[in-house]
Enzyme design. Structure first.
Site, PDB file in Angstrom:
ATOM      1  N   GLY A  31       1.442  -1.408  -0.172  1.00 18.92           N
ATOM      2  CA  GLY A  31      -0.238   0.064   0.004  1.00 18.92           C
ATOM      3  C   GLY A  31       0.840   0.921   0.065  1.00 18.92           C
ATOM      4  O   GLY A  31       1.673   1.301   0.101  1.00 18.92           O
ATOM      5  N   HIS A  37       4.235   1.288  -8.598  1.00 23.59           N
ATOM      6  CA  HIS A  37       2.458   0.421  -7.973  1.00 23.59           C
ATOM      7  C   HIS A  37       1.734   0.314  -9.446  1.00 23.59           C
ATOM      8  O   HIS A  37       1.738  -0.870  -9.663  1.00 23.59           O
ATOM      9  CB  HIS A  37       1.861   0.480  -6.399  1.00 23.59           C
ATOM     10  CG  HIS A  37       2.910   0.576  -5.297  1.00 23.59           C
ATOM     11  ND1 HIS A  37       2.569   1.806  -4.673  1.00 23.59           N
ATOM     12  CD2 HIS A  37       3.624  -0.382  -4.736  1.00 23.59           C
ATOM     13  CE1 HIS A  37       4.124   1.167  -3.397  1.00 23.59           C
ATOM     14  NE2 HIS A  37       4.071  -0.171  -3.724  1.00 23.59           N
ATOM     15  N   GLN A  61       8.029  -9.475   7.947  1.00 23.10           N
ATOM     16  CA  GLN A  61       9.501  -8.918   7.346  1.00 23.10           C
ATOM     17  C   GLN A  61       9.932  -7.718   8.316  1.00 23.10           C
ATOM     18  O   GLN A  61      10.899  -7.556   6.810  1.00 23.10           O
ATOM     19  CB  GLN A  61       8.309  -8.861   5.326  1.00 23.10           C
ATOM     20  CG  GLN A  61       8.070  -7.944   5.032  1.00 23.10           C
ATOM     21  CD  GLN A  61       7.480  -7.583   3.873  1.00 23.10           C
ATOM     22  OE1 GLN A  61       6.108  -8.638   2.815  1.00 23.10           O
ATOM     23  NE2 GLN A  61       7.783  -6.770   3.222  1.00 23.10           N
ATOM     24  N   ASP A 150      13.100  -3.901  -6.170  1.00 25.39           N
ATOM     25  CA  ASP A 150      13.680  -4.758  -4.703  1.00 25.39           C
ATOM     26  C   ASP A 150      13.894  -5.930  -5.545  1.00 25.39           C
ATOM     27  O   ASP A 150      13.746  -6.725  -5.738  1.00 25.39           O
ATOM     28  CB  ASP A 150      12.228  -4.998  -4.806  1.00 25.39           C
ATOM     29  CG  ASP A 150      11.631  -3.901  -3.263  1.00 25.39           C
ATOM     30  OD1 ASP A 150      12.376  -3.738  -1.956  1.00 25.39           O
ATOM     31  OD2 ASP A 150      10.608  -3.394  -4.662  1.00 25.39           O
ATOM     32  N   MET A 184      11.432   6.201  -6.534  1.00 24.07           N
ATOM     33  CA  MET A 184       9.434   6.334  -6.072  1.00 24.07           C
ATOM     34  C   MET A 184       9.446   5.207  -4.970  1.00 24.07           C
ATOM     35  O   MET A 184       9.989   4.047  -5.127  1.00 24.07           O
ATOM     36  CB  MET A 184       8.180   6.034  -6.761  1.00 24.07           C
ATOM     37  CG  MET A 184       8.500   7.861  -8.178  1.00 24.07           C
ATOM     38  SD  MET A 184       7.125   7.414  -8.918  1.00 24.07           S
ATOM     39  CE  MET A 184       7.003   8.509 -10.281  1.00 24.07           C
TER      40      MET A 184
HETATM   41  P1  AMP Z   1       5.654  -2.819  -1.800  1.00 19.79           P
HETATM   42  O1  AMP Z   1       4.538  -2.129  -1.534  1.00 19.79           O
HETATM   43  O2  AMP Z   1       7.158  -1.230  -1.132  1.00 19.79           O
HETATM   44  O3  AMP Z   1       6.478  -4.075  -0.970  1.00 19.79           O
HETATM   45  O4  AMP Z   1       6.652  -2.567  -3.801  1.00 19.79           O
HETATM   46  C1  AMP Z   1       5.343  -3.146  -4.087  1.00 19.79           C
HETATM   47  C2  AMP Z   1       5.764  -3.786  -5.195  1.00 19.79           C
HETATM   48  O5  AMP Z   1       5.891  -2.664  -5.679  1.00 19.79           O
HETATM   49  C3  AMP Z   1       6.862  -4.418  -5.754  1.00 19.79           C
HETATM   50  O6  AMP Z   1       7.177  -5.133  -6.092  1.00 19.79           O
HETATM   51  C4  AMP Z   1       8.006  -3.098  -5.308  1.00 19.79           C
HETATM   52  O7  AMP Z   1       9.262  -4.046  -5.962  1.00 19.79           O
HETATM   53  C5  AMP Z   1       7.274  -2.295  -6.441  1.00 19.79           C
HETATM   54  N1  AMP Z   1       7.581  -1.152  -6.923  1.00 19.79           N
HETATM   55  C6  AMP Z   1       8.522  -0.165  -5.389  1.00 19.79           C
HETATM   56  N2  AMP Z   1       8.790   1.124  -5.839  1.00 19.79           N
HETATM   57  C7  AMP Z   1       8.350   0.966  -6.881  1.00 19.79           C
HETATM   58  C8  AMP Z   1       9.094   1.742  -8.194  1.00 19.79           C
HETATM   59  N3  AMP Z   1       9.568   3.242  -7.778  1.00 19.79           N
HETATM   60  N4  AMP Z   1       9.092   1.583  -9.467  1.00 19.79           N
HETATM   61  C9  AMP Z   1       8.904   0.368  -9.564  1.00 19.79           C
HETATM   62  N5  AMP Z   1       8.149  -1.183  -8.975  1.00 19.79           N
HETATM   63  C10 AMP Z   1       8.294  -0.685  -7.418  1.00 19.79           C
END
Ligand code: AMP
Length: 279
Positions: A31, A37, A61, A150, A184
């Site tokens: 979120g 995202h 995690q 990631d 981002m």
């Molecule tokens: P998170 O909500 O941070 O766990 O991220 C969810 C998904 O969004 C993960 O697969 C991240 O690698 C991806 N994500 C986070 N930041 C970015 C970004 N700046 N550009 C592309 N994908 C992202």
């Protein structure tokens, strides 16, 4: 958009669609959604019939309880963003829906678990694989979309998929950046205006490396990058590694794929970034 908070209701809903031949794309998130995202969701929408996004701040995690506590949770605006983006399904369970109790989980991820992020966040990837396994089991996606942001997480999840023969295809999507280069991240909202400026050194250094990669030896390039970051105010560098993109061990000039990865605390906020130097 249909919103589900229980495994049972979502499983049942998706089962009918699957039986009607629909392919399912899955975008797991924690979120505080941003364009990064939503770019994963756009990929899912292009490649599958039905896109499921999950929002779940997974406690297992987080190795730092304060980080978990202050993790942003703007669920109403997240729902609006997903609706505007045309997401089909949101899964937004409570912790009690995902975890029955004090569950033990261990997957042998080998050395991948202890390198880079693993060194600074012990147990992190066990928590990540635990929740992604559960989510895959509920959604049973044909394809799942993760960010290159990631990079190590993607490798870990691919390893789990391979080890357990999970029938899902993983897709790595590029990093979305602000116009000034900052990757981002949901955590960027914790940056003060000064932190926000200091944080730019991460992407500047990665860009510098990409442009100068052929000009010097890897060891001296690496040292130069570390010095660039350490010279910036209010930044505590955790690691800067020029790694083999397939193993995450130190790269050498013969490595087919090379990725540079960085983690640093900017003020009180921990940020990660990376760039593919050779693909
Ligand atoms: P998170 O909500 O941070 O766990 O991220 C969810 C998904 O969004 C993960 O697969 C991240 O690698 C991806 N994500 C986070 N930041 C970015 C970004 N700046 N550009 C592309 N994908 C992202």
């Amino acid at each position: 958009m249909k919103i589900f908070t229980t495994k049972e209701s979502l499983t049942k809903y998706l089962e009918d669609l699957r039986n009607n031949g629909k392919s399912i794309g899955f975008v797991p998130t924690m979120g505080a959604l941003h364009q990064g995202h939503l770019s994963l969701l756009a990929q899912s929408q292009q490649q599958t019939d039905l896109s499921v996004c999950s929002i779940f701040v997974n406690p297992t995690q987080f190795n730092d309880p304060r980080d978990l506590e202050k993790y942003p949770r703007p669920i109403e605006s997240d729902i609006k963003k997903l609706e505007q983006a045309g997401c089909d399904v949101l899964f937004n369970p409570e912790v009690s829906e995902m975890y029955a109790g004090n569950e033990q989980w261990h997957l042998d991820l080998g050395e991948l678990e202890h390198l880079l992020e693993g060194k600074f966040r012990p147990g992190h990837y066990q928590g990540v694989t635990q929740v992604v396994f559960k989510l895959f089991n509920i959604v049973k996606p044909d394809m799942a979309f993760f960010g290159q942001k990631d990079y190590q997480q993607f490798m870990v999840i691919q390893k789990m998929v391979d080890l357990l023969h999970l029938p899902v295809k993983l897709v790595m999507c590029p990093i979305l950046r602000e116009t000034d280069g900052l990757a981002m991240s949901s955590r960027n909202i914790h940056l003060s205006p000064d932190d926000r400026q200091h944080a730019l050194i991460l992407s500047k250094t990665l860009n510098w490396l990409k442009q100068n990669f052929n000009a010097d030896e890897i060891a001296s390039l690496s040292k130069h990058c570390e010095d660039m970051i350490k010279a910036e105010a209010d930044i505590q560098l955790e690691y800067f590694e020029i790694a083999n993109g397939e193993t995450l061990h130190n790269a050498d000039q013969k490595s087919k794929q090379i990725v540079a990865l960085v983690a640093a605390k900017v003020g009180k906020t921990r940020l990660i970034d990376n760039m593919i130097i050779r693909s």
